[in-house]
Scaffold this active site. Sequence first.
Site, PDB file in Angstrom:
ATOM      1  N   ASN A 101      33.126  27.345  53.496  1.00  0.00           N
ATOM      2  CA  ASN A 101      34.088  27.475  54.586  1.00  0.00           C
ATOM      3  C   ASN A 101      33.700  28.609  55.535  1.00  0.00           C
ATOM      4  O   ASN A 101      33.748  28.474  56.757  1.00  0.00           O
ATOM      5  CB  ASN A 101      35.484  27.762  54.024  1.00  0.00           C
ATOM      6  CG  ASN A 101      35.999  26.667  53.119  1.00  0.00           C
ATOM      7  OD1 ASN A 101      35.495  25.546  53.135  1.00  0.00           O
ATOM      8  ND2 ASN A 101      36.997  26.987  52.310  1.00  0.00           N
ATOM      9  N   ALA A 128      42.277  30.408  54.466  1.00  0.00           N
ATOM     10  CA  ALA A 128      42.604  31.463  55.430  1.00  0.00           C
ATOM     11  C   ALA A 128      41.689  32.674  55.262  1.00  0.00           C
ATOM     12  O   ALA A 128      41.162  33.217  56.246  1.00  0.00           O
ATOM     13  CB  ALA A 128      44.063  31.878  55.277  1.00  0.00           C
ATOM     14  N   ASP A 174      38.746  32.779  53.874  1.00  0.00           N
ATOM     15  CA  ASP A 174      37.365  32.406  54.211  1.00  0.00           C
ATOM     16  C   ASP A 174      37.144  32.470  55.721  1.00  0.00           C
ATOM     17  O   ASP A 174      36.100  32.939  56.194  1.00  0.00           O
ATOM     18  CB  ASP A 174      37.058  30.993  53.704  1.00  0.00           C
ATOM     19  CG  ASP A 174      37.388  30.819  52.238  1.00  0.00           C
ATOM     20  OD1 ASP A 174      37.280  31.793  51.483  1.00  0.00           O
ATOM     21  OD2 ASP A 174      37.744  29.695  51.847  1.00  0.00           O
ATOM     22  N   LYS A 232      42.152  42.712  53.036  1.00  0.00           N
ATOM     23  CA  LYS A 232      43.056  41.708  53.606  1.00  0.00           C
ATOM     24  C   LYS A 232      44.402  41.780  52.904  1.00  0.00           C
ATOM     25  O   LYS A 232      44.504  42.207  51.764  1.00  0.00           O
ATOM     26  CB  LYS A 232      42.433  40.314  53.446  1.00  0.00           C
ATOM     27  CG  LYS A 232      41.151  40.128  54.237  1.00  0.00           C
ATOM     28  CD  LYS A 232      40.414  38.853  53.846  1.00  0.00           C
ATOM     29  CE  LYS A 232      39.763  39.007  52.481  1.00  0.00           C
ATOM     30  NZ  LYS A 232      38.935  37.828  52.098  1.00  0.00           N
TER      31      LYS A 232
END
Length: 292
Positions: free
Chosen positions: A30, A252, A254, A222
């Site tokens: 991804n 998300a 990735d 994150k």
Amino acid sequence: MHFLSIGEAMLELSEQAPLWAMNVAGDTLNTAWHLKRLAGDAADIAYFTALGTDPFSARIEDFIAQAGLVTRFIRHEPTRGPGLYAISLRHGERSFTYWRDRSAAKLLADEAAALDAALGWADIAYVSGITLAILAPEARERLIAALQSARARGVKVAFDPNIRPRLWEDADTMRAVIMRAAGVADIVLPSFEDEAQHFGDASLEACAVRYGAQAGREVVVKNGGRDVLLAVEGRLIPHALVPVEPVDTTGAGDAFNAGWLAARLQGLSPEASVERAHALAVHVISRKGALV
């Protein structure tokens, strides 16, 4: 710029009621997919994995090639095939069911020469905790050692711990291997919720420090679309983000990683880079599926 992403490309089933749609995805795939769209012709982006020789493996390899990714480092294992997972959604949050016991990608690091050739081509190598989790212990050691050697030759290493406890044989092994892999990385991209649960981090800062922020490693903690912490060149930089109600959170993190890496490679500031990363993640969670 030569960017090498290492991991497992899988068949993805996503519910499109009353039927299911089949796609191709995987965490490091991804990121490579999004990064190619952001970088365009400015970067050659290769995917290193192992597939079978069956029609579904061929479908995955065709998908990777059509995405503009370099496929020359894909190995083939005739006795194995691709892994499969299905996404179940509830209020935008996803859960997964996997069928990957005979995945060819479990053998991706079994040939040292192939691994060394791919890393010898790369300027930047990207790997995740999922990549490490699916490998046999000796293959994990081989991959980490190869990354360490590549880094000594000047290859930058980026690592997302991407903690998935069910893939590991036990929690202690998971934590030990993740920290060893982070130790050979220049860029670490953890997700705070997972890190707090499995490493006991009490704050974003504690997570960044544990991953070596004070030693100059670039760490982006994150936080599920909320405020993040950036650690760049020994500085800790809190950065506020506006959370968005998701349709589907699959992929998300990735996408965020791809946005961050692309922006940093283009020379953007940490603050501008995290805004671009967040914008791409918001775009992805506004629709169903990992690749938008």
